[in-house]
Design an enzyme around this catalytic site. Structure first.
Site, short mmCIF file in Angstrom:
data_model
loop_
_atom_site.label_atom_id
_atom_site.label_comp_id
_atom_site.label_asym_id
_atom_site.label_seq_id
_atom_site.Cartn_x
_atom_site.Cartn_y
_atom_site.Cartn_z
N GLU A 290 0.83 -1.21 0.00
CA GLU A 290 0.00 0.00 0.00
C GLU A 290 0.86 1.26 0.00
O GLU A 290 0.54 2.23 -0.68
CB GLU A 290 -0.94 0.01 1.22
CG GLU A 290 -1.95 -1.13 1.25
CD GLU A 290 -3.03 -1.03 0.17
OE1 GLU A 290 -3.03 -0.04 -0.59
OE2 GLU A 290 -3.86 -1.96 0.07
N ARG A 294 0.82 3.78 -3.26
CA ARG A 294 0.20 5.10 -3.01
C ARG A 294 1.26 6.18 -2.77
O ARG A 294 1.21 7.26 -3.37
CB ARG A 294 -0.74 5.03 -1.80
CG ARG A 294 -1.86 4.04 -2.00
CD ARG A 294 -2.86 4.06 -0.86
NE ARG A 294 -3.64 2.83 -0.84
CZ ARG A 294 -4.89 2.73 -0.46
NH1 ARG A 294 -5.54 3.79 -0.05
NH2 ARG A 294 -5.53 1.57 -0.47
N ASP A 423 -5.23 -9.92 -8.06
CA ASP A 423 -5.54 -9.02 -9.19
C ASP A 423 -4.34 -8.35 -9.86
O ASP A 423 -4.05 -8.55 -11.04
CB ASP A 423 -6.57 -7.96 -8.75
CG ASP A 423 -6.22 -7.26 -7.42
OD1 ASP A 423 -5.18 -7.59 -6.81
OD2 ASP A 423 -6.99 -6.39 -6.99
N GLU A 559 -12.01 0.79 -10.29
CA GLU A 559 -11.65 -0.13 -11.38
C GLU A 559 -12.51 0.00 -12.64
O GLU A 559 -11.98 -0.05 -13.77
CB GLU A 559 -11.65 -1.59 -10.88
CG GLU A 559 -10.52 -1.93 -9.92
CD GLU A 559 -10.73 -1.40 -8.50
OE1 GLU A 559 -11.89 -1.06 -8.18
OE2 GLU A 559 -9.76 -1.32 -7.72
N THR A 648 -0.79 0.69 -10.25
CA THR A 648 -2.11 0.18 -9.89
C THR A 648 -2.88 1.16 -9.01
O THR A 648 -4.02 0.91 -8.65
CB THR A 648 -1.99 -1.22 -9.23
OG1 THR A 648 -3.28 -1.79 -9.15
CG2 THR A 648 -1.35 -1.14 -7.86
C1 DMJ Z 1 -6.26 0.59 -4.93
O1 DMJ Z 1 -5.48 0.78 -3.83
C2 DMJ Z 1 -5.51 -0.06 -6.04
O2 DMJ Z 1 -6.19 0.11 -7.23
C3 DMJ Z 1 -5.28 -1.51 -5.80
O3 DMJ Z 1 -4.65 -2.13 -6.88
C4 DMJ Z 1 -6.59 -2.20 -5.55
N1 DMJ Z 1 -7.37 -1.56 -4.57
C5 DMJ Z 1 -7.49 -0.14 -4.54
C6 DMJ Z 1 -8.67 0.42 -5.27
O4 DMJ Z 1 -9.78 -0.33 -5.30
#
Ligand code: DMJ
Length: 659
Positions: A290, A294, A423, A559, A648
């Site tokens: 995370e 981020r 994912d 998403e 992501t």
């Molecule tokens: C985000 O932190 C990122 O997109 C991660 O890959 C999946 N979950 C959240 C958003 O849903």
């Protein structure tokens, strides 16, 4: 054939010794000249004339270069003071870059890094923008209609006075950032710059839907600023905040969104907070994944967009502090790191890490190595990918959800999903391959095999609408369950097809994005739940989508909007923009808190009481609103997908060798 001139010694040296008086020499020469035959005199005159002509010709041809050398050195002297003065390095609208070591903690492994030089020289691939363009000015005009005139005038002034200033929001790739991995030399552009071509295009004006996104962002930001400034997440109903890592998560996640949306004032205010208050030297446990996607991702992309070295310095600091996570027997990183103490550990109840987490930190660490020239970041994450590539326990390319940090083996075998815990493994296979210039074949192989695995084991069609969806496989049993998280997949498939992979992937993307949209459209609030179950058999009065009570919350996730953005970019089909517009309106209707901010809700099936949860996730600003803004834009150069790859968490990072 020849002429001889004989001078007798007596005539050169007079009797009685040396006489070199001017008068004697004049007389003597004249006498000699007179003694010469006419032919001899003509030849001598001809020779003099010939030499004179040669002299004139050579003077005129040598003169120009000399003149330009002289002028050039004068020019150099005139412009020289501007180069080190950094006037050209950063946009005038941004505060001066902070000292490199401002607010850095004492991290033991933090070796002195070479700072990139200011971007006053254009080098590297043609399509990475490092100079002001008309586009920068036109971007200014999009953002805030009330500031349009003022900003254009200001932009004009800036253009006139400082031709090389990088304007607000012009994406910056500094010369020394290069676009190749550290070991590879920078290639000079061979074809005419696409930036220049870009400059010729007509401005793409900001449209009403984009204005609506800006308005939504400002509303969310107001809540964050009023009640949660500098904290991780806004709790908009209780007008307070929650802490996860205590690192201003929402603020960092939102930095590049503000840049892209053109929110200059908000950006500058947030930048000040980063400069003065963001401190990583804290005794706090953070989740490696995370904080990488981020914080590290957010800082790196903001650095690229703004060219402001503050963000790179902060990125280096957090990157170094996360490195202890890789000190495990298998080199598969632990899930948690104490960034102040430099220690790492797995969760209390297991020594496993999540597969998606350890395989979705690569884009960021690889980019950090490229920028710093320090290979250790890339080495650590590449090793994880190489190891996972060789592991047994996959099912036609599909991976289990857990991996053990001691043995390095997959655990809990037999469950395969494209949702939570797996994912972004698939997403990062493709995106690393793109980031690295499509050379790393193992990544591509794993990606292609995995998509075949999805087709073979996880694809089904629902009833009555025959929606194609991605279910799960648990010990040989198919489950028609699909997380909203899986809706990243249509966008990723489309991105792969855009990058030359099979057209089948695009077909599948088109089918899946329709399904993701239906996960919103078939629900009472028009917002998707966290998880849906699809009906495999037609039943009277039943829709395709069923929702279990435990799954009917909505966390403002990105998403579907993310995939809509890719689909619109690559197809130009307006229906994707319309679908996104519906979703934005429903967010406004059911999740907007009047006093500022948006909130997650507990029940997407109850329009009269969606049960607000009192939390705005950082990815709502980092991802959801950013993808909305990009989806509504018709400007393919607003984060061009041949130059950038999104991590992501929707933070764009440069492609090392752009197409
Ligand atoms: C985000 O932190 C990122 O997109 C991660 O890959 C999946 N979950 C959240 C958003 O849903």
């Amino acid at each position: 054939d020849f002429i001889s001139i004989t001078l007798s010694p007596e005539e050169v040296v007079g009797a009685g010794g040396y006489n070199n008086s001017k008068a004697w020499r004049r007389r003597s020469c004249w006498r000699k000249w007179k003694q010469l035959s006419r032919l001899q005199r003509s030849v001598i005159l001809f020779l003099f004339a010939f030499l004179a002509v040669c002299g004139v010709i050579s003077y005129t041809s040598m003169g120009e270069p000399w003149k330009s050398v002289t002028n050039k050195s004068l020019d150099d002297q005139r412009t020289e003071p501007e180069i080190p003065g950094l006037k050209l390095a950063n946009p005038a609208v941004l505060p001066a870059p902070q000292k490199a070591d401002a607010n850095l903690g004492n991290y033991p492994e933090l070796s002195p890094q070479k700072l990139p030089k200011p971007p006053y020289v254009r080098r590297g691939p043609s399509n990475l923008q490092i100079k002001p363009s008309r586009r920068d000015v036109r971007l200014k005009t999009r953002h805030d209609s009330s500031r349009v005139v003022e900003e254009v005038v200001q932009a004009d002034k800036e253009e006139k006075t400082e031709k090389s200033v990088i304007s607000w929001r012009g994406a910056v790739i500094e010369p020394d950032q290069s676009t190749e991995p550290p070991s590879i030399k920078i290639k000079e552009p061979e074809k005419p710059s696409s930036v220049e071509a870009e400059d010729q295009k007509e401005p793409v004006p900001i449209n009403e839907r984009q204005m609506a996104v800006i308005e939504a962002f400002r509303h969310a930001w107001k809540g964050y600023k009023d009640f949660a400034w500098g904290h991780d997440e806004l709790k908009p109903l209780s007008k307070s905040y929650s802490e996860w890592f205590g690192l201003g998560l929402t603020l960092i996640d939102a930095l590049d969104t503000m840049w892209i949306l053109g929110l200059k004032e908000e950006f500058e205010e947030a930048r000040k907070w980063v400069a003065n208050d963001l401190v990583f030297d804290k005794n706090v446990d953070v989740n490696l994944f995370e904080s990488t996607i981020r914080i590290l991702g957010g800082l790196l992309s903001t650095y690229h967009l703004s060219g402001d070295s503050l963000f790179l310095e902060k990125a280096k600091d957090i990157g170094n502090r996360l490195m202890p996570a890789f000190k495990t027997p298998s080199k598969i990183p632990y899930s948690d790191v104490n960034i102040g103490r430099g220690t790492a550990h797995p969760p209390r109840w297991t020594s496993d890490s999540t597969v998606a987490e350890v395989t979705s930190i690569q884009l960021e660490f690889r980019e950090l190595s490229r920028l710093t020239g320090d290979e250790k970041f890339q080495k650590a994450v590449d090793e994880v990918m190489k190891h996972v590539h060789t592991l047994s326990g996959k099912n036609d390319g599909l991976v289990p959800m857990f991996i053990n940090t001691n043995s390095g083996q997959f655990t809990h075998l037999g469950v395969y999903t494209l949702g939570a815990r797996a994912d972004s493994y698939y997403e990062y296979l493709l995106k690393q391959w793109i980031q690295g210039g499509k050379k790393e074949n193992e990544l591509l192989e794993d990606y292609m095999r995995a998509i075949e695995g999805v087709k073979k084991h996880l694809l089904q069609r629902s009833q009555p609408k025959k929606l194609t969806f991605v279910g799960e496989l648990a010990h040989g049993h198919f489950s028609a369950k699909m997380d909203h998280l899986v809706c990243f997949l249509p966008g990723t498939l489309a991105l792969g097809a855009h990058n030359g992979l099979t057209a089948d992937h695009m077909k599948l993307a088109e089918a899946l994005i329709e399904t993701c949209y239906q996960m919103y459209a078939q629900v009472e609030t028009g917002l998707s739940p966290e998880i849906v179950h699809f009906n495999l058999h037609a039943q009277k009065g039943h829709k395709d989508v069923e929702i279990k009570p435990a799954d009917r919350h909505n966390l403002l996730r990105p998403e579907t909007v993310e995939s809509l953005f890719y689909m619109y970019r690559f197809t130009g089909d307006k229906k994707y923009q319309d679908w996104g517009w519906e979703i934005l309106q429903n967010f406004n209707k059911y999740t907007r808190v009047p006093t500022g901010g948006y909130t997650s809700i507990n029940n997407v099936q109850n329009p009269s009481n969606p049960e607000p949860r009192d939390k705005m996730e950082s990815f709502f600003l980092g991802e959801t609103l950013k993808y909305m803004f990009l989806l509504f834009s018709d400007d393919i150069d607003l984060i061009n997908l041949d130059k950038y790859v999104f991590n992501t968490e929707a933070h764009p990072l440069p492609i090392w060798v752009p197409a």
